[in-house]
Scaffold this motif. Structure first.
Motif, PDB file in Angstrom:
ATOM      1  N   GLN A 188      -7.848   0.091  -4.906  1.00  8.50           N
ATOM      2  CA  GLN A 188      -7.383  -0.464  -6.393  1.00  8.50           C
ATOM      3  C   GLN A 188      -6.702  -2.032  -6.158  1.00  8.50           C
ATOM      4  OE1 GLN A 188      -7.439   1.062  -9.495  1.00  8.50           O
ATOM      5  NE2 GLN A 188      -6.600  -0.884 -10.037  1.00  8.50           N
ATOM      6  N   CYS A 245      -4.338   5.986   2.959  1.00  7.74           N
ATOM      7  CA  CYS A 245      -4.056   5.506   1.532  1.00  7.74           C
ATOM      8  C   CYS A 245      -5.232   4.550   1.110  1.00  7.74           C
ATOM      9  CB  CYS A 245      -2.810   4.531   1.408  1.00  7.74           C
ATOM     10  SG  CYS A 245      -2.798   3.165   2.579  1.00  7.74           S
ATOM     11  N   LEU A 290       0.689  -1.012   0.111  1.00 13.22           N
ATOM     12  CA  LEU A 290      -0.134   0.147   0.114  1.00 13.22           C
ATOM     13  C   LEU A 290       0.781   1.244  -0.091  1.00 13.22           C
ATOM     14  CD1 LEU A 290      -2.875  -0.911   2.475  1.00 13.22           C
ATOM     15  CD2 LEU A 290      -2.982  -0.646  -0.021  1.00 13.22           C
ATOM     16  N   GLY A 291       2.201   1.120   0.103  1.00 14.97           N
ATOM     17  CA  GLY A 291       3.156   2.207   0.109  1.00 14.97           C
ATOM     18  C   GLY A 291       3.395   2.829   1.354  1.00 14.97           C
ATOM     19  N   SER A 326      -7.391   5.207  -1.599  1.00 14.43           N
ATOM     20  CA  SER A 326      -7.313   4.583  -3.062  1.00 14.43           C
ATOM     21  C   SER A 326      -6.271   3.617  -3.478  1.00 14.43           C
ATOM     22  CB  SER A 326      -6.679   6.108  -3.750  1.00 14.43           C
ATOM     23  OG  SER A 326      -6.745   5.935  -5.258  1.00 14.43           O
ATOM     24  N   ASN A 327      -5.250   3.482  -2.889  1.00 14.58           N
ATOM     25  CA  ASN A 327      -4.396   2.140  -3.117  1.00 14.58           C
ATOM     26  C   ASN A 327      -4.992   1.102  -2.693  1.00 14.58           C
ATOM     27  OD1 ASN A 327      -2.608   4.125  -4.101  1.00 14.58           O
ATOM     28  ND2 ASN A 327      -1.208   3.764  -2.347  1.00 14.58           N
TER      29      ASN A 327
END
Length: 246
Positions: free
Chosen positions: A113, A107, A17-18, A109-110
């Motif tokens: 997705q 996060c 997820l960064g 949005s991640n």
């Protein structure tokens, strides 16, 4: 945000997820992604958490799991830190956890997705499944022999390839069995998991002798039991496994 993860599969999810710069502590079983987790502070095992080490990190969020972590460790950590206890049995539970983690860590949005990607891959897998209720037993431990029951994430993943657990409803999610029990069960397939017990080819040969009418295979335990972003890899693994089954 400083995050400590007590759940290996959710540790991997954090990185995907960064959030690698926010992860300050992980268990020694958090092995993915290897190059990124090896230098992060280790805080013990999933059921042997070094509580003082975790508390000293002053995390804003601790990620735990009802099954993988001990209740006493979670309760003690809750006195000092914000602990999020996940409870995952199904694919939908996984999608809910990914979404909630995205919200908690800003996060979303991640996370959304990733959910879309995993769902699409499982839809593709579903279209290729031709099995109809072949029975299986999934062995997670050798001495004593322990199987995955129906009330487990492992069972749900096997159902995705059209298989039916030979075990009926059990009081334990991972009931102990004897060799005589296995002979009586006589499943069509016996899966020997790579974790938590590291089954090897010698075990395949021993079980094949015990169960001459059963097809015995080594399987990747991570693909059957790791929820989170590892599920991106599971559908292609299961496609290849289906080819091996037939």
């Amino acid at each position: 945000m400083k995050i400590v993860s007590l759940v290996p599969s959710l540790t991997e999810l954090l990185f995907d997820l960064g959030l690698e710069n926010q992860v300050v502590g992980v268990t020694r079983f958090c092995i993915h992604p290897k190059q990124k987790t090896k230098n992060i502070q280790k805080i013990g095992g999933t059921k042997t958490v070094k509580l003082d080490r975790v508390i000293s990190l002053s995390p804003d969020l601790i990620i735990a799991n009802k099954e993988e972590n001990s209740k006493s460790d979670i309760e003690e950590l809750q006195k000092h830190c914000n602990v999020w206890v996940t409870d995952i049995y199904t694919l939908n539970d996984t999608f809910r956890v990914i979404k909630e983690l995205g919200i908690k860590t800003d996060c979303e949005s991640n996370a959304n997705q990733l959910i879309i990607e995993i769902k699409a891959k499982f839809r593709t897998l579903k279209s290729k499944v031709r099995l109809t209720n072949q029975t299986f037993a999934y062995v997670i431990w050798q001495d004593p022999i322990m199987l995955a029951g129906r009330d487990t994430f492992i069972n749900q993943m096997a159902a995705e390839i059209g298989m039916t657990n030979i075990l009926k409803e059990e009081k334990s999610r991972y009931p102990e069995q004897t060799e005589e029990d296995l002979i009586k069960l006589n499943p069509e397939f016996l899966f020997l998991s790579s974790e938590p017990f590291p089954f090897q080819q010698k075990h395949v040969e021993a079980y094949a002798q015990l169960l001459p009418n059963t097809k015995v295979l080594l399987v990747d335990g991570e693909m059957f039991s790791w929820y989170g972003s590892r599920m991106k890899l599971a559908p292609i693994y299961f496609e290849n496994l289906l080819k091996e089954l037939y």
